[in-house]
Design an enzyme around this catalytic site. Sequence first.
Site, short mmCIF file in Angstrom:
data_model
loop_
_atom_site.label_atom_id
_atom_site.label_comp_id
_atom_site.label_asym_id
_atom_site.label_seq_id
_atom_site.Cartn_x
_atom_site.Cartn_y
_atom_site.Cartn_z
N GLY A 90 -11.31 -7.95 47.27
CA GLY A 90 -10.01 -7.36 47.63
C GLY A 90 -8.88 -8.07 46.92
O GLY A 90 -9.06 -9.11 46.29
N LYS A 113 1.52 -9.62 41.28
CA LYS A 113 0.38 -10.54 41.26
C LYS A 113 0.93 -11.94 41.45
O LYS A 113 1.77 -12.39 40.65
CB LYS A 113 -0.35 -10.40 39.93
CG LYS A 113 -1.62 -11.22 39.84
CD LYS A 113 -2.45 -10.81 38.64
CE LYS A 113 -3.63 -11.71 38.41
NZ LYS A 113 -4.39 -11.31 37.22
N ASP A 125 -4.87 -19.37 47.31
CA ASP A 125 -3.53 -19.58 47.84
C ASP A 125 -2.63 -18.35 47.65
O ASP A 125 -1.45 -18.38 47.99
CB ASP A 125 -2.88 -20.81 47.18
CG ASP A 125 -2.88 -20.71 45.66
OD1 ASP A 125 -3.20 -19.62 45.12
OD2 ASP A 125 -2.56 -21.71 45.00
N GLY A 126 -3.18 -17.31 47.06
CA GLY A 126 -2.39 -16.09 46.88
C GLY A 126 -1.36 -16.18 45.76
O GLY A 126 -0.58 -15.24 45.56
N ASP A 252 -15.51 -6.04 39.84
CA ASP A 252 -14.21 -5.93 40.50
C ASP A 252 -13.07 -5.97 39.48
O ASP A 252 -11.92 -5.70 39.81
CB ASP A 252 -14.01 -7.05 41.53
CG ASP A 252 -14.33 -8.42 40.97
OD1 ASP A 252 -15.48 -8.64 40.56
OD2 ASP A 252 -13.42 -9.27 40.92
N ASP A 262 -7.08 -7.12 34.80
CA ASP A 262 -7.25 -8.50 35.28
C ASP A 262 -7.48 -9.49 34.14
O ASP A 262 -8.60 -9.97 33.90
CB ASP A 262 -8.37 -8.60 36.32
CG ASP A 262 -7.87 -8.21 37.70
OD1 ASP A 262 -6.72 -7.74 37.80
OD2 ASP A 262 -8.61 -8.38 38.69
#
Length: 486
Positions: A90, A113, A125-126, A252, A262
């Site tokens: 995800g 992002k 940590d995002g 993914d 990505d």
Amino acid sequence: MSPFSSLTFGQRLLELPPVFYRHIQPQPLSEPYLVAGNARLCETLGIPSSALAQPAALALLSGKQFVPGLPALAALYAGHQFGVYVPQLGDGRALSLGDTVDGEGRRWEWQLKGAGLTPFSRMGDGRAVLRSTIREYLCSEAMHALGIPTTRALAMTGSADPVYRERPETAAVLTRLAESFIRFGSFEVFYHRGQHDEIRLLADFVIRHHFPHCAQAEQPYAALFAEIVARTAQLLAHWQAVGFCHGVMNTDNMSILGLTLDYGPFGFMDGFNAAHVCNHSDHAGRYAYNQQPQVGLWNLHCLASAFLPLVSEEGLLEMLSSYREQYSQYWLILMRNKLGLVVEQEGDEALIEALLLALHAHHTDYTLFFRRLADFDSTTDNRALRDLFVDRSLFDDWAASYAVRLQRETRPAAARKLAMLAVNPKYILRNYLAEQAIQAAQQGDFSQIASLHDCLSHPFDEQPQYQAYAAEPPAWAQEISVSCSS
Ligand code: AMP
Ligand code: MG
């Protein structure tokens, strides 16, 4: 009110039920500033580039405030990572702000992002660091200018907030746009959970918005799968022809639309090495340059499993079996173009393979070689090309066959040269160029990002002011290592 007065945002993902995403709250960066803004993409979207620096826009682009009235969403997906199925991935550090329509009626989904934690962040940590954000920003725009399908980059914001990787770095947020960010893994997750209704809903969504012609087909889902196979084969042919390594071809990271998606430890090859591995963490070389086309097929097999509730197994296998041929045909077209060949001849593939062997043997600079090949003239000694080979005789042998092959061509040499210059880039995002721009940016100087972006927007043009960007990598570039820790 939209932060961009001329744009109206929607959130098309809301057509899907809540199991497909999670709502995200803002987790702002401290005192964000604009690192780069993409004037060309602004023009496409129909906004003035000055709009990016407005306070409301900056708040949006740094994740401080989302589009008023619209939920920001992190999407659910799974994926095969280095061959192993991971049941839940995800958007761990990405979120969808919404989507807008440009002047030509194309809808763009906007993602941030690095804007903070999501329920899918797992151990992360995002956040994203400035270094990796600059690489994605520059490379997605370079790929677009090269004519290779890709997600796009609209803006980068930065902050002094620390982010810890191998060493402390600073945070940045990338705003990236695409027709869709749906991945192979977006389908896989529901197959492996046995939620077949959701697979159908997602396929319907993809057909409705991205492949509407499939709805007219006798078997719409089979038609959809065939499209994905075709687009993946074409994407891989593009990567191989330009010498691009993605680095993490997990399912993914595979776009359902065949976009380059990505950007992490990617790399354009400098010296040609068929077995080149750009990702320092890929010890087994699973995603080596020469493995990529095969991995594309492997990934399509994973997707095919997820399509089993929609399409017969025989149908899927038949479409999968067409991948190699589609890939080879498209690759051959691209490579013939690179060699300036318009008349198709039986031995062309062998001629190209022989060239790649010679380039590999000498680790000859891939981009420089093809750029110089435009000047090939069998009545001269082709010194500029020969000089790229340590063992000149290897080049001479190949050049002799090439000279013979060119005699079969009907096009005048001058026209061939022009056509070759239009497909063999002079400028690519070499690792060392990105590295220089990153080091300057880490000192607060963003000018190299702007000039590299400007240069790479015209990769096929002679740009005397950017001549230095066409140079082979300096010795220190050997030390650059890129890994998944971005
Ligand atoms: P990638 O290899 O970058 O495509 O990422 C694989 C998975 O890890 C995706 O689900 C990402 O969202 C997640 N991920 C990568 N980096 C981070 C991070 N810093 N924080 C949270 N999740 C991350
Ligand atoms: Mg990813």
